[in-house]
Design an enzyme around this catalytic site. Structure first.
Site, PDB file in Angstrom:
ATOM      1  N   ARG A 148       0.574   8.628 -19.239  1.00  0.00           N
ATOM      2  CA  ARG A 148       1.791   7.838 -19.362  1.00  0.00           C
ATOM      3  C   ARG A 148       1.489   6.416 -18.885  1.00  0.00           C
ATOM      4  O   ARG A 148       0.603   6.202 -18.058  1.00  0.00           O
ATOM      5  CB  ARG A 148       2.910   8.430 -18.513  1.00  0.00           C
ATOM      6  CG  ARG A 148       3.275   9.875 -18.838  1.00  0.00           C
ATOM      7  CD  ARG A 148       4.329  10.400 -17.872  1.00  0.00           C
ATOM      8  NE  ARG A 148       4.726  11.764 -18.169  1.00  0.00           N
ATOM      9  CZ  ARG A 148       4.182  12.851 -17.640  1.00  0.00           C
ATOM     10  NH1 ARG A 148       3.183  12.722 -16.764  1.00  0.00           N
ATOM     11  NH2 ARG A 148       4.604  14.052 -17.956  1.00  0.00           N
ATOM     12  N   LYS A 172       4.507  12.511 -12.529  1.00  0.00           N
ATOM     13  CA  LYS A 172       5.873  12.641 -12.030  1.00  0.00           C
ATOM     14  C   LYS A 172       5.899  13.515 -10.785  1.00  0.00           C
ATOM     15  O   LYS A 172       5.198  14.505 -10.690  1.00  0.00           O
ATOM     16  CB  LYS A 172       6.762  13.247 -13.121  1.00  0.00           C
ATOM     17  CG  LYS A 172       6.944  12.338 -14.334  1.00  0.00           C
ATOM     18  CD  LYS A 172       7.845  12.991 -15.366  1.00  0.00           C
ATOM     19  CE  LYS A 172       8.072  12.063 -16.552  1.00  0.00           C
ATOM     20  NZ  LYS A 172       8.958  12.680 -17.578  1.00  0.00           N
ATOM     21  N   HIS A 244       3.384   5.034 -25.235  1.00  0.00           N
ATOM     22  CA  HIS A 244       3.789   6.427 -25.438  1.00  0.00           C
ATOM     23  C   HIS A 244       3.308   6.945 -26.789  1.00  0.00           C
ATOM     24  O   HIS A 244       2.949   8.130 -26.917  1.00  0.00           O
ATOM     25  CB  HIS A 244       5.308   6.561 -25.351  1.00  0.00           C
ATOM     26  CG  HIS A 244       5.785   7.976 -25.525  1.00  0.00           C
ATOM     27  ND1 HIS A 244       5.509   8.963 -24.610  1.00  0.00           N
ATOM     28  CD2 HIS A 244       6.482   8.573 -26.524  1.00  0.00           C
ATOM     29  CE1 HIS A 244       6.018  10.111 -25.033  1.00  0.00           C
ATOM     30  NE2 HIS A 244       6.616   9.901 -26.187  1.00  0.00           N
ATOM     31  N   ARG A 247      -0.185   8.044 -26.328  1.00  0.00           N
ATOM     32  CA  ARG A 247      -0.209   9.343 -25.642  1.00  0.00           C
ATOM     33  C   ARG A 247       0.138  10.456 -26.641  1.00  0.00           C
ATOM     34  O   ARG A 247      -0.540  11.489 -26.687  1.00  0.00           O
ATOM     35  CB  ARG A 247       0.808   9.319 -24.498  1.00  0.00           C
ATOM     36  CG  ARG A 247       1.104  10.666 -23.820  1.00  0.00           C
ATOM     37  CD  ARG A 247       2.059  10.428 -22.653  1.00  0.00           C
ATOM     38  NE  ARG A 247       2.718  11.625 -22.181  1.00  0.00           N
ATOM     39  CZ  ARG A 247       2.214  12.477 -21.281  1.00  0.00           C
ATOM     40  NH1 ARG A 247       1.017  12.264 -20.789  1.00  0.00           N
ATOM     41  NH2 ARG A 247       2.897  13.523 -20.884  1.00  0.00           N
ATOM     42  N   HIS A 270       2.403  18.286 -18.386  1.00  0.00           N
ATOM     43  CA  HIS A 270       3.707  18.890 -18.644  1.00  0.00           C
ATOM     44  C   HIS A 270       3.938  20.054 -17.682  1.00  0.00           C
ATOM     45  O   HIS A 270       3.052  20.894 -17.504  1.00  0.00           O
ATOM     46  CB  HIS A 270       3.793  19.411 -20.071  1.00  0.00           C
ATOM     47  CG  HIS A 270       3.907  18.331 -21.097  1.00  0.00           C
ATOM     48  ND1 HIS A 270       3.585  18.523 -22.429  1.00  0.00           N
ATOM     49  CD2 HIS A 270       4.320  17.035 -20.994  1.00  0.00           C
ATOM     50  CE1 HIS A 270       3.800  17.397 -23.096  1.00  0.00           C
ATOM     51  NE2 HIS A 270       4.230  16.485 -22.252  1.00  0.00           N
ATOM     52  N   TYR A 279       4.163  19.667 -30.159  1.00  0.00           N
ATOM     53  CA  TYR A 279       3.058  19.133 -30.956  1.00  0.00           C
ATOM     54  C   TYR A 279       2.642  20.077 -32.075  1.00  0.00           C
ATOM     55  O   TYR A 279       2.016  19.661 -33.033  1.00  0.00           O
ATOM     56  CB  TYR A 279       1.874  18.784 -30.055  1.00  0.00           C
ATOM     57  CG  TYR A 279       2.214  17.634 -29.158  1.00  0.00           C
ATOM     58  CD1 TYR A 279       2.280  16.336 -29.655  1.00  0.00           C
ATOM     59  CD2 TYR A 279       2.534  17.839 -27.822  1.00  0.00           C
ATOM     60  CE1 TYR A 279       2.646  15.279 -28.847  1.00  0.00           C
ATOM     61  CE2 TYR A 279       2.899  16.778 -27.007  1.00  0.00           C
ATOM     62  CZ  TYR A 279       2.948  15.507 -27.529  1.00  0.00           C
ATOM     63  OH  TYR A 279       3.326  14.463 -26.732  1.00  0.00           O
TER      64      TYR A 279
END
Length: 299
Positions: A148, A172, A244, A247, A270, A279
């Site tokens: 990211r 995150k 993004h 990515r 994730h 995806y």
């Protein structure tokens, strides 16, 4: 003040002073009692003991349980109201929801760049110039790591292991993961490191890998500008390109190349495999190849 008292007083104020509709008030009551139960199970009963980590963990548990983004946003609104009410009533000075981002409604995935377009983008920076060398290293890193933009600007020199061809990425919730770097990315970064010494202009080294022209840390906005500048040079519609999108393109290309979803999930950082599964929706080729390989009557 304990949470039970704070919730009771807040709900009473919503009903009597603000005239909230009965159905909305009932939804807030359910949301806040669910919140109180979650915190109690986590060993937290006092208003001042609640942190943003508690809030984010609660919201994550809702998502994991299958709650829609709209439901999570409504529950967060109830939590924000509770903690802001407590501040207004001078029973606390802290609002743990202040640093928590409101979940956004789901949006369609951006279109992945073709491999040819990615290669054109990576080749766009002018070689043998300070900023061109930096930009090439940045673009190679973004595509190789599928990081990211917020993760890329936080990368420090100490996070790199170029001999092992990997980098430690902080994502995150300050969760860290090791991502692999391909040979082109490693070579681009090695070429950039001596240039980086010149860019910091003799000041104390800030430690960040990617620096701006003044020797400070490159910002998110700076990265966006670099990506779109080189998309324009490469003849790609710059409005369709962003960090993004790089990515997203990296993840799509990995899946199309045969990578299993668990590996892609780990690289992307994730929390849930369901996030990575999108995806497969943008890669019919992946689904077909899995079918041909795994189904006993695919022939």
């Amino acid at each position: 003040m304990d949470l039970v008292t704070a919730i009771d007083e807040y709900l009473a104020s919503l009903g009597s002073e603000r005239g909230m509709a009965r159905n909305t008030l009932a939804a807030y009551r359910r949301d806040l009692h669910q919140y109180r139960s979650y915190l109690r199970d986590a060993g937290t009963t006092g208003l001042d003991d609640v942190t943003s980590d508690h809030i984010e963990a609660f919201l994550a548990s809702l998502t994991t349980a299958g709650a829609a983004a709209t439901t999570v946003r409504r529950k967060l609104a109830a939590l924000r109201g509770l903690h802001r009410f407590a501040i207004a009533e001078a029973v606390t000075e802290r609002d743990p929801t202040a640093a928590v981002e409101t979940p956004q409604p789901p949006r369609g995935l951006p279109k992945a760049l073709s491999i040819a377009d990615v290669e054109a983008l990576l080749d766009a920076p002018v070689p043998n110039t300070t900023l061109g060398i930096r930009d090439r290293a940045l673009l190679e890193f973004l595509y190789a790591s599928a990081a990211r933009v917020s993760e890329a600007v936080r990368i420090e020199l100490s996070d790199l292991d170029l001999d092992a061809r990997n980098a430690l990425v902080t994502g995150k919730g300050n969760k860290q993961r090791v991502v692999p770097l391909g040979r082109p990315a490693v070579e681009a970064i090695r070429t950039y490191l001596p240039v980086r010494l010149e860019m910091k202009r003799g000041i104390a080294d800030p430690g960040w890998l990617f620096l701006n022209a003044r020797g400070g840390r490159l910002t998110r906005q700076g990265v966006f500008g670099i990506v779109r500048k080189h998309a324009r040079i490469a003849g790609i519609d710059e409005s369709a390109v962003s960090p993004h999108v790089l990515r997203h393109s990296a993840a799509t290309h990995m899946v199309e190349g045969g990578a299993d979803l668990r590996t892609v999930q780990e690289i992307l950082g994730h929390a849930n495999i369901s996030t990575t599964q999108v995806y497969t929706r943008v890669s019919p080729r992946y689904l077909y190849e899995v079918f041909v390989t795994a189904h006993p009557r695919s022939g």
